[in-house]
Design a protein around this motif. Structure first.
Motif, PDB file in Angstrom:
ATOM      1  N   THR A 151       0.801  -1.218   0.000  1.00 26.28           N
ATOM      2  CA  THR A 151       0.000   0.000   0.000  1.00 26.28           C
ATOM      3  C   THR A 151       0.837   1.272   0.000  1.00 26.28           C
ATOM      4  OG1 THR A 151      -0.140  -0.072   2.422  1.00 26.28           O
ATOM      5  CG2 THR A 151      -1.909  -1.114   1.191  1.00 26.28           C
ATOM      6  N   LEU A 152       0.282   2.290  -0.617  1.00 25.55           N
ATOM      7  CA  LEU A 152       0.756   3.664  -0.530  1.00 25.55           C
ATOM      8  C   LEU A 152      -0.419   4.494  -0.035  1.00 25.55           C
ATOM      9  CD1 LEU A 152       2.631   3.935  -3.959  1.00 25.55           C
ATOM     10  CD2 LEU A 152       3.660   3.590  -1.707  1.00 25.55           C
ATOM     11  N   GLY A 153      -0.184   5.314   0.993  1.00 25.43           N
ATOM     12  CA  GLY A 153      -1.310   6.029   1.577  1.00 25.43           C
ATOM     13  C   GLY A 153      -0.978   7.405   2.090  1.00 25.43           C
ATOM     14  N   VAL A 154      -2.014   8.146   2.373  1.00 25.56           N
ATOM     15  CA  VAL A 154      -1.901   9.479   2.982  1.00 25.56           C
ATOM     16  C   VAL A 154      -2.817   9.499   4.199  1.00 25.56           C
ATOM     17  CG1 VAL A 154      -1.277  10.710   0.872  1.00 25.56           C
ATOM     18  CG2 VAL A 154      -3.688  10.395   1.429  1.00 25.56           C
ATOM     19  N   ARG A 155      -2.372  10.179   5.264  1.00 24.22           N
ATOM     20  CA  ARG A 155      -3.178  10.306   6.477  1.00 24.22           C
ATOM     21  C   ARG A 155      -3.072  11.718   7.038  1.00 24.22           C
ATOM     22  NH1 ARG A 155      -2.631   5.416   5.219  1.00 24.22           N
ATOM     23  NH2 ARG A 155      -1.636   3.721   6.371  1.00 24.22           N
ATOM     24  N   TYR A 156      -4.043  12.030   7.890  1.00 25.94           N
ATOM     25  CA  TYR A 156      -3.997  13.252   8.675  1.00 25.94           C
ATOM     26  C   TYR A 156      -4.186  12.848  10.133  1.00 25.94           C
ATOM     27  CZ  TYR A 156      -4.484  18.160   9.914  1.00 25.94           C
ATOM     28  OH  TYR A 156      -4.278  19.407  10.455  1.00 25.94           O
ATOM     29  N   GLY A 157      -3.272  13.317  10.989  1.00 31.92           N
ATOM     30  CA  GLY A 157      -3.308  12.923  12.386  1.00 31.92           C
ATOM     31  C   GLY A 157      -3.570  14.093  13.316  1.00 31.92           C
ATOM     32  N   PHE A 158      -4.194  13.800  14.440  1.00 35.14           N
ATOM     33  CA  PHE A 158      -4.487  14.812  15.453  1.00 35.14           C
ATOM     34  C   PHE A 158      -4.225  14.204  16.827  1.00 35.14           C
ATOM     35  CE2 PHE A 158      -7.367  16.890  18.479  1.00 35.14           C
ATOM     36  CZ  PHE A 158      -6.982  18.219  18.307  1.00 35.14           C
ATOM     37  N   SER A 159      -3.585  14.980  17.718  1.00 38.11           N
ATOM     38  CA  SER A 159      -3.222  14.482  19.043  1.00 38.11           C
ATOM     39  C   SER A 159      -3.550  15.506  20.113  1.00 38.11           C
ATOM     40  CB  SER A 159      -1.716  14.160  19.087  1.00 38.11           C
ATOM     41  OG  SER A 159      -1.322  13.742  20.386  1.00 38.11           O
ATOM     42  N   THR A 160      -4.032  15.013  21.243  1.00 39.58           N
ATOM     43  CA  THR A 160      -4.223  15.831  22.439  1.00 39.58           C
ATOM     44  C   THR A 160      -3.392  15.207  23.558  1.00 39.58           C
ATOM     45  OG1 THR A 160      -6.160  14.567  23.164  1.00 39.58           O
ATOM     46  CG2 THR A 160      -6.554  16.482  21.746  1.00 39.58           C
ATOM     47  N   PHE A 161      -2.663  16.049  24.328  1.00 36.56           N
ATOM     48  CA  PHE A 161      -1.744  15.495  25.320  1.00 36.56           C
ATOM     49  C   PHE A 161      -1.391  16.542  26.364  1.00 36.56           C
ATOM     50  CE2 PHE A 161       0.468  17.300  21.747  1.00 36.56           C
ATOM     51  CZ  PHE A 161       1.551  17.982  22.276  1.00 36.56           C
ATOM     52  N   ASN A 162      -0.721  16.083  27.419  1.00 35.89           N
ATOM     53  CA  ASN A 162      -0.143  16.983  28.406  1.00 35.89           C
ATOM     54  C   ASN A 162       1.345  16.664  28.538  1.00 35.89           C
ATOM     55  OD1 ASN A 162       0.344  15.001  30.672  1.00 35.89           O
ATOM     56  ND2 ASN A 162      -1.887  14.820  30.528  1.00 35.89           N
ATOM     57  N   GLU A 163       2.087  17.641  29.002  1.00 37.85           N
ATOM     58  CA  GLU A 163       3.538  17.474  29.121  1.00 37.85           C
ATOM     59  C   GLU A 163       3.995  17.965  30.494  1.00 37.85           C
ATOM     60  OE1 GLU A 163       7.275  17.392  26.209  1.00 37.85           O
ATOM     61  OE2 GLU A 163       5.623  18.716  25.682  1.00 37.85           O
ATOM     62  N   GLN A 164       4.769  17.112  31.149  1.00 43.10           N
ATOM     63  CA  GLN A 164       5.285  17.454  32.469  1.00 43.10           C
ATOM     64  C   GLN A 164       6.792  17.702  32.384  1.00 43.10           C
ATOM     65  OE1 GLN A 164       4.025  15.211  36.064  1.00 43.10           O
ATOM     66  NE2 GLN A 164       6.206  14.846  36.410  1.00 43.10           N
ATOM     67  N   LEU A 165       7.215  18.835  32.911  1.00 43.12           N
ATOM     68  CA  LEU A 165       8.630  19.158  32.974  1.00 43.12           C
ATOM     69  C   LEU A 165       9.201  18.539  34.254  1.00 43.12           C
ATOM     70  CD1 LEU A 165      11.100  20.705  31.889  1.00 43.12           C
ATOM     71  CD2 LEU A 165      10.285  22.711  33.153  1.00 43.12           C
ATOM     72  N   ASN A 166       9.973  17.478  34.085  1.00 41.65           N
ATOM     73  CA  ASN A 166      10.499  16.761  35.252  1.00 41.65           C
ATOM     74  C   ASN A 166      11.650  17.529  35.910  1.00 41.65           C
ATOM     75  OD1 ASN A 166       8.716  14.600  34.756  1.00 41.65           O
ATOM     76  ND2 ASN A 166      10.145  13.752  33.264  1.00 41.65           N
ATOM     77  N   ASN A 167      12.660  17.863  35.136  1.00 43.00           N
ATOM     78  CA  ASN A 167      13.803  18.629  35.634  1.00 43.00           C
ATOM     79  C   ASN A 167      14.508  19.316  34.471  1.00 43.00           C
ATOM     80  OD1 ASN A 167      15.773  16.602  34.566  1.00 43.00           O
ATOM     81  ND2 ASN A 167      14.820  15.341  36.151  1.00 43.00           N
ATOM     82  N   TYR A 168      15.387  20.259  34.795  1.00 39.90           N
ATOM     83  CA  TYR A 168      16.081  20.995  33.737  1.00 39.90           C
ATOM     84  C   TYR A 168      17.370  21.590  34.285  1.00 39.90           C
ATOM     85  CZ  TYR A 168      14.042  25.128  35.970  1.00 39.90           C
ATOM     86  OH  TYR A 168      13.683  26.091  36.884  1.00 39.90           O
ATOM     87  N   LEU A 169      18.228  21.970  33.320  1.00 40.38           N
ATOM     88  CA  LEU A 169      19.474  22.678  33.627  1.00 40.38           C
ATOM     89  C   LEU A 169      19.426  24.057  32.998  1.00 40.38           C
ATOM     90  CD1 LEU A 169      22.189  19.919  32.971  1.00 40.38           C
ATOM     91  CD2 LEU A 169      21.609  20.937  35.183  1.00 40.38           C
ATOM     92  N   ILE A 170      19.965  25.047  33.677  1.00 43.73           N
ATOM     93  CA  ILE A 170      20.085  26.385  33.103  1.00 43.73           C
ATOM     94  C   ILE A 170      21.331  26.406  32.233  1.00 43.73           C
ATOM     95  CG2 ILE A 170      20.416  28.829  33.606  1.00 43.73           C
ATOM     96  CD1 ILE A 170      18.902  28.403  36.202  1.00 43.73           C
ATOM     97  N   TYR A 171      21.147  26.765  30.973  1.00 43.37           N
ATOM     98  CA  TYR A 171      22.260  26.735  30.027  1.00 43.37           C
ATOM     99  C   TYR A 171      23.285  27.809  30.360  1.00 43.37           C
ATOM    100  CZ  TYR A 171      24.833  27.116  25.658  1.00 43.37           C
ATOM    101  OH  TYR A 171      25.837  27.184  24.717  1.00 43.37           O
ATOM    102  N   ASN A 172      24.538  27.379  30.455  1.00 39.40           N
ATOM    103  CA  ASN A 172      25.649  28.293  30.746  1.00 39.40           C
ATOM    104  C   ASN A 172      26.689  28.152  29.639  1.00 39.40           C
ATOM    105  OD1 ASN A 172      27.638  29.910  31.797  1.00 39.40           O
ATOM    106  ND2 ASN A 172      28.075  28.610  33.573  1.00 39.40           N
ATOM    107  N   PRO A 173      26.778  29.140  28.751  1.00 40.82           N
ATOM    108  CA  PRO A 173      27.734  29.026  27.633  1.00 40.82           C
ATOM    109  C   PRO A 173      29.197  29.125  28.085  1.00 40.82           C
ATOM    110  CG  PRO A 173      26.713  31.196  27.641  1.00 40.82           C
ATOM    111  CD  PRO A 173      26.021  30.399  28.700  1.00 40.82           C
ATOM    112  N   HIS A 174      29.459  29.647  29.285  1.00 40.69           N
ATOM    113  CA  HIS A 174      30.839  29.782  29.786  1.00 40.69           C
ATOM    114  C   HIS A 174      30.919  29.167  31.188  1.00 40.69           C
ATOM    115  CE1 HIS A 174      31.448  32.491  26.413  1.00 40.69           C
ATOM    116  NE2 HIS A 174      30.414  33.227  26.839  1.00 40.69           N
ATOM    117  N   PRO A 175      30.943  27.839  31.287  1.00 42.60           N
ATOM    118  CA  PRO A 175      30.913  27.188  32.608  1.00 42.60           C
ATOM    119  C   PRO A 175      32.290  27.209  33.296  1.00 42.60           C
ATOM    120  CG  PRO A 175      31.001  25.553  30.879  1.00 42.60           C
ATOM    121  CD  PRO A 175      30.925  26.883  30.183  1.00 42.60           C
TER     122      PRO A 175
END
Length: 276
Positions: A151-175
């Motif tokens: 098969t060859l096909g075309v589709r259209y997709g739709f998504s609903t979701f939530n996103e949780q920010l677990n942890n992060y680092l502050i970017y430091n260009p000169h550490p």
């Protein structure tokens, strides 16, 4: 373990292709035997009543050929298997193909995913569901009663979701004094949505009566994408990783079952008479 499962899926699919080739050879042999039997019947016809013998042969061999129409319902075993060996993933998806004409199928897919993505500067967990609809064109010409699909096909997709920010680092260009410590967040962003268009190519092989095994590859492009205010979506259910652009890719392995609904008589193609 992850590599072993991937290789197992590939081996299973190759075995299914070999099984189909064996089916084609068996079908061809059976057809040749039917032709020989028909010819034998014609030779043994009596001279007393040839019209009766001709009618008997016609009744035995010229049976109307029909195509089956119905719904092919399957599950994505790739998502199920990944849920078992990947602790950062949990997902399930169901697919369906409904035969509209001899070559065209209506396609639908519904699923849900929960994925934790570890990026160099942040970690997020995405959870949501998605829906895809579209059409498939079967480019494979089946022999006799075979029902395989390329098969060859075309589709259209739709998504609903939530996103949780677990942890992060502050970017430091000169550490010079070292990198900053990891900051735990836990903040959740609800009501996120995304939509995309995709093209897909796939194979669906009939391995047993009404049982199919197949796979498909998809290339996708985002159409809409709502994001949190201070970082990008790293993963979208149904679309996969977003990385640095609007393009994505995906694949699935499916095991499906064909539910026949009705049959349709095949109209033979009339050929023009040869010029003498």
């Amino acid at each position: 373990m992850k590599q072993l499962l991937k290789y197992s899926f590939s081996i299973c699919f190759l075995l299914s292709l070999l099984f189909v080739q064996a089916q084609e050879k068996t079908t061809t042999t059976t057809t040749e035997q039917d032709v020989k039997i028909t010819e034998t019947k014609n030779v043994k016809s009596t001279k007393k009543n040839p019209e009766k013998d001709l009618n008997a042969v016609t009744t035995d061999t010229l049976k109307p050929k029909t195509d089956r129409y119905g719904l092919i319902v399957g599950a994505d075993i790739n998502k199920i298997a990944r849920s078992l060996y990947d602790s950062d993933y949990n997902g399930i998806a169901f697919t369906a193909d409904y035969r509209l004409t001899k070559k065209y199928y209506l396609y639908g897919e519904i699923g849900s995913e929960e994925v934790t993505v570890e990026d160099p500067l942040l970690s997020t967990t995405t959870k949501g569901s998605y829906l895809k609809v579209g059409f498939d064109y079967n480019a494979y010409t089946n022999w006799l009663d075979m029902e395989n699909l390329i098969t060859l096909g075309v589709r259209y997709g739709f998504s609903t979701f939530n996103e949780q920010l677990n942890n992060y680092l502050i970017y430091n260009p000169h550490p010079y004094f070292g990198q900053s410590a990891l900051i735990d967040s836990g903040k959740k962003y609800d009501g996120l949505t995304a939509s995309w268009a995709e093209v897909a190519a796939g194979v669906n092989v009939k391995v047993f009566n009404n049982i199919y095994v197949g796979f498909s590859l998809q290339l996708k492009v985002l159409v809409t994408n709502s994001e949190p205010g201070n970082f990008e979506n790293l993963y979208i259910p149904g679309f996969n990783r977003t990385y640095d652009g609007n393009f994505g890719a995906g694949f699935n392995y499916t095991v499906s079952y064909f539910i026949p609904i009705y049959k349709k008589k095949v109209v033979p193609i009339k050929t023009a008479p040869k010029k003498k």
